[in-house]
Write an enzyme that holds these catalytic residues in place. Structure first.
Site, PDB file in Angstrom:
ATOM      1  N   LYS A   1       0.863  -1.181   0.000  1.00 52.38           N
ATOM      2  CA  LYS A   1       0.000   0.000   0.000  1.00 52.38           C
ATOM      3  C   LYS A   1       0.891   1.219   0.000  1.00 52.38           C
ATOM      4  O   LYS A   1       2.029   1.172   0.472  1.00 52.38           O
ATOM      5  CB  LYS A   1      -0.872   0.032   1.260  1.00 52.38           C
ATOM      6  CG  LYS A   1      -2.131   0.852   1.110  1.00 52.38           C
ATOM      7  CD  LYS A   1      -3.204   0.039   0.421  1.00 52.38           C
ATOM      8  CE  LYS A   1      -4.537   0.704   0.415  1.00 52.38           C
ATOM      9  NZ  LYS A   1      -5.585  -0.286   0.136  1.00 52.38           N
TER      10      LYS A   1
HETATM   11  N1  GLU Z   1      -7.494  -0.244  -3.014  1.00 53.31           N
HETATM   12  C1  GLU Z   1      -8.176  -1.491  -3.252  1.00 53.31           C
HETATM   13  C2  GLU Z   1      -8.159  -2.339  -2.005  1.00 53.31           C
HETATM   14  O1  GLU Z   1      -7.979  -1.855  -0.918  1.00 53.31           O
HETATM   15  C3  GLU Z   1      -7.694  -2.211  -4.496  1.00 53.31           C
HETATM   16  C4  GLU Z   1      -6.255  -2.578  -4.515  1.00 53.31           C
HETATM   17  C5  GLU Z   1      -5.780  -3.124  -5.842  1.00 53.31           C
HETATM   18  O2  GLU Z   1      -6.580  -3.253  -6.756  1.00 53.31           O
HETATM   19  O3  GLU Z   1      -4.599  -3.425  -5.932  1.00 53.31           O
HETATM   20  O4  GLU Z   1      -8.403  -3.512  -2.047  1.00 53.31           O
END
Ligand code: GLU
Length: 416
Positions: A105
């Site tokens: 993240k």
């Molecule tokens: N931000 C989204 C999540 O928390 C998607 C992450 C992604 O597609 O890599 O799952």
């Protein structure tokens, strides 16, 4: 709530799953620590000619089962603890879904609404340069999250491709279709939530059609969930955004409301319709069949959990329920379908997007949606059966499935 650290939530949940699995601490100790964390300065040329420096982060929690994968958040509250927790949740989410990724993240502590479009693009390009040494289609693949959009993903592709000297669409997912995005990605998280809500209600002997529903949050996750849950024949009695909640016991006019807030152009407080205004706290404690918290972390906590009256909670946001609240809800007999299962639809279709980029072969939307549904159904069944077998909550069961897969991968590699 002061002193709240979402990473403590991660550690507590990991511990309870490992206990159920009977693991020695040596077997899962490594999962308590992010593999790699990067803190960067993000200088941005502002429209008035000045330079502002923002703080940015990218955390790779795990690459045990594949490249790190997870979104980028642009929000004023972003900090290292939050990004680390969100990265860890991605590790467990990808493992529950059974897709070949670890978890990561990133984010920048900034309020994107306060930037002009040029400033936002400058910020995105500056941040991409700062994290470029550790991202890439084979190592770490960002995506949209709170405050980031397909357009921003497009700027990342362009900056990264320029640095590398070749067009590299697979460096991020959630891109515009013209840049190699996948059909169905924009709606994928909400679609996965709707599929999961159906599965959960069915398992509990009820159905989504005719159920009363409250949805907290009108970002991508909340609005698409509201749209698809409404389309499935449920009665959405309340929704909210940062400005207010709105309520109608006979059901809200969801298509009209979604058209009003689309693209963040209006706030619900300015909505004129047959609605009663309520606050976000009231929304969470409504007597409904299904509550979908799809805003931010820590919304259901020890201060309000005792007042929750929903018969089922399906988590749209990451980490909306604290560990303390979880215990209270369990005592009250309110099932919670956890984030790492319920909102996995986004990253599942991100995986499809990445596969399509690597193969340069694109699927039609029906294929994307069918494959998403298969994965969500399998993941739900797996977690549900684990919960029954081990007599634990759906959250603990989801972590049991995830931690077992990750630890088995570590064992097969001979790393533990
Ligand atoms: N931000 C989204 C999540 O928390 C998607 C992450 C992604 O597609 O890599 O799952």
């Amino acid at each position: 709530m002061s002193g709240y650290n979402p990473y403590d939530n991660v550690l507590a949940t990991l511990e309870s799953a490992a206990k159920v699995l009977g693991y020695e601490s040596s077997e899962y100790e490594v999962l308590k620590y992010p593999e790699r964390t990067l803190r960067v300065a993000v200088p941005v040329r502002m429209d008035d000619g000045s330079v502002k420096v923002f703080e940015g982060y990218r955390v790779q929690h795990s690459t045990v089962r594949g490249p790190a994968k997870g979104g980028l958040r642009f929000h004023p509250d972003v900090n290292m603890d939050e990004v680390s927790a969100l990265a860890a949740w991605m590790t467990f989410k990808c493992a529950v879904a059974g897709i070949p990724y670890g978890g990561g993240k990133g984010g920048v502590a900034v309020d994107p609404k306060k930037l002009s479009k040029t400033e936002l693009q400058n910020l995105t390009r500056s941040f991409t340069k700062a994290i470029a040494p550790i991202i890439g289609p084979e190592v770490d693949i960002p995506a949209p999250d709170v405050g980031t959009t397909p357009e921003i993903m497009g700027w990342i592709v362009d900056t990264y491709s320029t640095l590398k000297g070749s067009f590299t669409p697979g460096v991020v997912t959630g891109k515009p279709i013209e840049l190699g995005g996948s059909l169905g990605r924009g709606e994928a998280t909400g679609r996965g939530i709707t599929i999961t809500a159906k599965n959960a209600l069915k398992a509990l002997g009820r159905e989504l059609k005719g159920a009363t529903v409250a949805v907290q949050g009108m970002g991508n996750v909340g609005s698409v969930s509201a749209k698809l849950i409404h389309a499935a024949g449920a009665k959405i009695v309340a929704v909210s955004d940062v400005s207010t909640g709105i309520y109608n016991a006979n059901g809200l006019n969801i298509p009209d409301i979604l058209a009003f807030v689309a693209g963040g152009k209006n706030l619900l407080k300015d909505y004129k319709g047959d609605v009663e205004f309520i606050d976000n706290g009231q929304l969470l404690t409504l007597d409904v069949d299904l509550l979908v918290p799809a805003a931010m972390e820590n919304m259901i906590n020890q201060d309000n959990a005792a007042n929750i009256r929903a018969k089922l909670i399906v988590e749209g946001a990451n980490g909306p329920t604290t560990v303390e609240a979880d215990a209270i809800l369990e005592q009250k007999g309110i099932p919670v379908i956890p984030d790492i299962l319920a909102n996995a639809g986004g990253v599942v279709v991100s995986y499809f997007e990445w596969v399509q980029n690597l193969q340069q072969f694109y699927w039609d939307e029906a294929t994307v949606n069918q494959r998403l549904e298969n994965i969500m159904n399998d993941a739900f069944r797996n977690v549900w059966e684990t919960a029954q077998e081990k007599k634990v909550s759906m959250r603990t069961a989801a972590y049991v499935v995830a931690v077992r897969r990750i630890v088995e991968t570590l064992q097969m590699k001979g790393s533990i």
